[in-house]
Design a protein around this motif. Structure first.
Motif, PDB file in Angstrom:
ATOM      1  N   GLU A 248       0.828  -1.210   0.000  1.00 26.72           N
ATOM      2  CA  GLU A 248       0.000   0.000   0.000  1.00 26.72           C
ATOM      3  C   GLU A 248       0.858   1.255   0.000  1.00 26.72           C
ATOM      4  O   GLU A 248       0.598   2.216  -0.745  1.00 26.72           O
ATOM      5  CB  GLU A 248      -0.928   0.005   1.210  1.00 26.72           C
ATOM      6  CG  GLU A 248      -1.834   1.218   1.262  1.00 26.72           C
ATOM      7  CD  GLU A 248      -2.762   1.216   2.472  1.00 26.72           C
ATOM      8  OE1 GLU A 248      -3.447   2.244   2.680  1.00 26.72           O
ATOM      9  OE2 GLU A 248      -2.795   0.212   3.212  1.00 26.72           O
ATOM     10  N   ASN A 297      -7.236  -2.006  -2.661  1.00 22.72           N
ATOM     11  CA  ASN A 297      -6.827  -0.669  -2.245  1.00 22.72           C
ATOM     12  C   ASN A 297      -5.559  -0.241  -2.977  1.00 22.72           C
ATOM     13  O   ASN A 297      -5.481   0.862  -3.547  1.00 22.72           O
ATOM     14  CB  ASN A 297      -6.593  -0.673  -0.725  1.00 22.72           C
ATOM     15  CG  ASN A 297      -5.991   0.627  -0.226  1.00 22.72           C
ATOM     16  OD1 ASN A 297      -6.272   1.698  -0.741  1.00 22.72           O
ATOM     17  ND2 ASN A 297      -5.150   0.529   0.780  1.00 22.72           N
ATOM     18  N   ALA A 300      -6.150   0.240  -6.658  1.00 21.41           N
ATOM     19  CA  ALA A 300      -6.911   1.477  -6.889  1.00 21.41           C
ATOM     20  C   ALA A 300      -5.986   2.683  -6.860  1.00 21.41           C
ATOM     21  O   ALA A 300      -6.122   3.614  -7.669  1.00 21.41           O
ATOM     22  CB  ALA A 300      -8.012   1.622  -5.845  1.00 21.41           C
ATOM     23  N   LEU A 301      -5.030   2.678  -5.936  1.00 20.92           N
ATOM     24  CA  LEU A 301      -4.076   3.779  -5.855  1.00 20.92           C
ATOM     25  C   LEU A 301      -3.211   3.849  -7.102  1.00 20.92           C
ATOM     26  O   LEU A 301      -2.769   4.928  -7.515  1.00 20.92           O
ATOM     27  CB  LEU A 301      -3.184   3.605  -4.615  1.00 20.92           C
ATOM     28  CG  LEU A 301      -3.883   3.791  -3.262  1.00 20.92           C
ATOM     29  CD1 LEU A 301      -2.972   3.348  -2.120  1.00 20.92           C
ATOM     30  CD2 LEU A 301      -4.289   5.255  -3.065  1.00 20.92           C
ATOM     31  N   ALA A 307      -8.765  -3.402  -9.697  1.00 27.93           N
ATOM     32  CA  ALA A 307      -9.120  -3.026  -8.332  1.00 27.93           C
ATOM     33  C   ALA A 307     -10.606  -3.173  -8.063  1.00 27.93           C
ATOM     34  O   ALA A 307     -11.018  -3.585  -6.977  1.00 27.93           O
ATOM     35  CB  ALA A 307      -8.683  -1.586  -8.059  1.00 27.93           C
ATOM     36  N   LEU A 311     -12.279  -5.170  -4.878  1.00 24.54           N
ATOM     37  CA  LEU A 311     -12.896  -4.373  -3.818  1.00 24.54           C
ATOM     38  C   LEU A 311     -14.355  -4.756  -3.589  1.00 24.54           C
ATOM     39  O   LEU A 311     -14.828  -4.761  -2.445  1.00 24.54           O
ATOM     40  CB  LEU A 311     -12.769  -2.884  -4.149  1.00 24.54           C
ATOM     41  CG  LEU A 311     -11.347  -2.328  -4.022  1.00 24.54           C
ATOM     42  CD1 LEU A 311     -11.262  -0.938  -4.630  1.00 24.54           C
ATOM     43  CD2 LEU A 311     -10.913  -2.293  -2.556  1.00 24.54           C
ATOM     44  N   ASP A 332     -11.784   3.430  -1.439  1.00 19.03           N
ATOM     45  CA  ASP A 332     -11.021   2.711  -2.467  1.00 19.03           C
ATOM     46  C   ASP A 332     -11.854   2.513  -3.733  1.00 19.03           C
ATOM     47  O   ASP A 332     -11.358   2.693  -4.855  1.00 19.03           O
ATOM     48  CB  ASP A 332     -10.587   1.337  -1.940  1.00 19.03           C
ATOM     49  CG  ASP A 332      -9.620   1.428  -0.771  1.00 19.03           C
ATOM     50  OD1 ASP A 332      -8.965   2.472  -0.624  1.00 19.03           O
ATOM     51  OD2 ASP A 332      -9.546   0.452   0.006  1.00 19.03           O
ATOM     52  N   GLU A 335     -12.112   5.679  -5.720  1.00 15.38           N
ATOM     53  CA  GLU A 335     -10.897   5.932  -6.500  1.00 15.38           C
ATOM     54  C   GLU A 335     -10.818   5.019  -7.717  1.00 15.38           C
ATOM     55  O   GLU A 335     -10.413   5.440  -8.808  1.00 15.38           O
ATOM     56  CB  GLU A 335      -9.667   5.737  -5.614  1.00 15.38           C
ATOM     57  CG  GLU A 335      -9.516   6.799  -4.547  1.00 15.38           C
ATOM     58  CD  GLU A 335      -8.090   6.949  -4.066  1.00 15.38           C
ATOM     59  OE1 GLU A 335      -7.384   7.832  -4.593  1.00 15.38           O
ATOM     60  OE2 GLU A 335      -7.701   6.209  -3.163  1.00 15.38           O
TER      61      GLU A 335
END
Length: 376
Positions: A248, A297, A300-301, A307, A311, A332, A335
């Motif tokens: 992360e 998460n 998604a970033l 993602a 999720l 999340d 995003e």
């Protein structure tokens, strides 16, 4: 005639100036209005010389700071000589009491931490500040007067777990400096306890403070230092958790390949089955469902399309008692949908995330909701 406050202060080895600084720090952390530093210097002198009464506002600060009762703060001793004698007597009493801390008492400390952890997970940390502060003060006091290693180690271990939980709670309610100080306390206690697992966990969580402060590169270095601190003493579930945290944080630092490698390592190490609790590290909850959420998460970033599916699986499988975590998953998903240009779905998840963040009083999640909202 010296007020009992003086005896209590001296028994802790604090000067009047140190007490003033601690009052100010405590008041800032708990958002309590107090007098200026100059006025507090006068107050402390007058309190100790019975020229001013301690009001309830200041008593509510002094009690947890000094680990003292109202009776102890207001008791009197007859002369400076008796103060000195009573100081030694009180010291020996505290040392003897700490020496007699049994395994059952340490278990009571751990049970109290567990209760606060459960309440935090379901209700949020905002209503637990006073309880957590009192709990930490009790543990710190027990450790301060525990002399021999066989007494210190179990108390230090209990303090390490409680301090790390208190730090995560402080981070979530927006008390950033308090969170940092609690992590430092947790790290010192873990070292005192000779518990590399607790040290590694505190360091990795502390990396999130750096991430939130806009220093993800330094956070990556810290979480990797946590690996070195834990060495070979970490359980498989904690190792998987640490890989997930590293993934992360690498995602936040824009280290795509490092993030994916860490996720793969976490999946390889994580024990099979539905069990999510690490018996050797009670603050760790991680199984395949949790890892799916963490993977979603991180992806998604990174703006990865994968993602979304991860999720939604995580959201459907989530334990309903993990209320604050659900707010994070909604963020999340928002995003992830923004990365796909699906703004209506993103707004829907942000609305749910905001409701859950307000329910738990999570300033950290509310801040994230607002940051994501600015991208819509």
């Amino acid at each position: 005639m010296a007020n009992g406050l003086k005896t209590t202060r001296i028994s802790r080895g604090w000067s009047q100036e140190r007490l003033v600084r601690e009052i100010v720090r405590y008041a800032e952390q708990h958002r309590i209005s107090v007098a200026s530093i100059a006025s507090l210097r006068v107050y402390v002198s007058e309190w100790e010389n019975d020229k001013r009464s301690i009001t309830e506002r200041y008593a509510s600060i002094l009690r947890p700071l000094l680990g003292a009762t109202d009776a102890e703060l207001s008791s009197h001793s007859g002369s400076s000589e008796s103060i000195e004698a009573d100081g030694y007597s009180d010291l020996i009493t505290r040392i003897d009491a700490a020496h007699n801390v049994s395994h059952s008492m340490v278990k009571t400390f751990m049970d109290q931490t567990e209760l606060l952890r459960t309440m935090d997970r379901q209700l949020g940390a905002s209503s637990l500040v006073d309880q957590m502060s009192g709990h930490l003060a009790t543990l710190e006091d027990a450790l301060t007067f525990a002399v021999l290693p066989e007494t210190r180690r179990p108390v230090a271990r209990a303090l390490a777990g409680a301090a790390t939980l208190a730090a995560w709670q402080a981070l979530n309610v927006g008390s950033i400096e308090r969170a940092w100080r609690h992590y430092e306390l947790g790290k010192r206690a873990a070292q005192d306890a000779e518990e590399p697992m607790y040290l590694a966990h505190a360091m990795a969580e502390q990396a999130y403070v750096l991430c939130d402060a806009g220093r993800p590169t330094t956070a990556v270095e810290l979480v990797r230092d946590a690996w070195r601190a834990g060495e070979s003493h970490m359980s498989p579930r904690l190792r998987a958790w640490l890989h997930s945290a590293e993934a992360e944080i690498c995602a936040k630092a824009g280290l795509d390949d490092d993030c994916r490698r860490a996720l793969d390592k976490a999946a390889d190490i994580l024990p099979a089955g539905e069990e999510d609790r690490d018996p050797d590290m009670l603050s760790i909850f991680l199984n395949r469902r949790h890892l799916s959420r963490w993977r979603g998460n991180a992806l998604a970033l990174l703006g990865d399309d994968e993602a979304v599916s991860d999720l939604y699986v995580a959201l459907d499988d989530m334990d309903p008692t993990f209320v604050r975590a659900a707010s994070g998953v909604r963020c999340d998903l928002a995003e992830a949908h923004i990365a796909r240009g699906e703004y209506a779905q993103a707004q829907e998840h942000l609305r749910e995330a905001r409701l859950l963040a307000n329910r738990t009083g999570s300033v950290r999640h509310r801040r994230r909701v607002e940051q994501i909202s600015q991208r819509l």
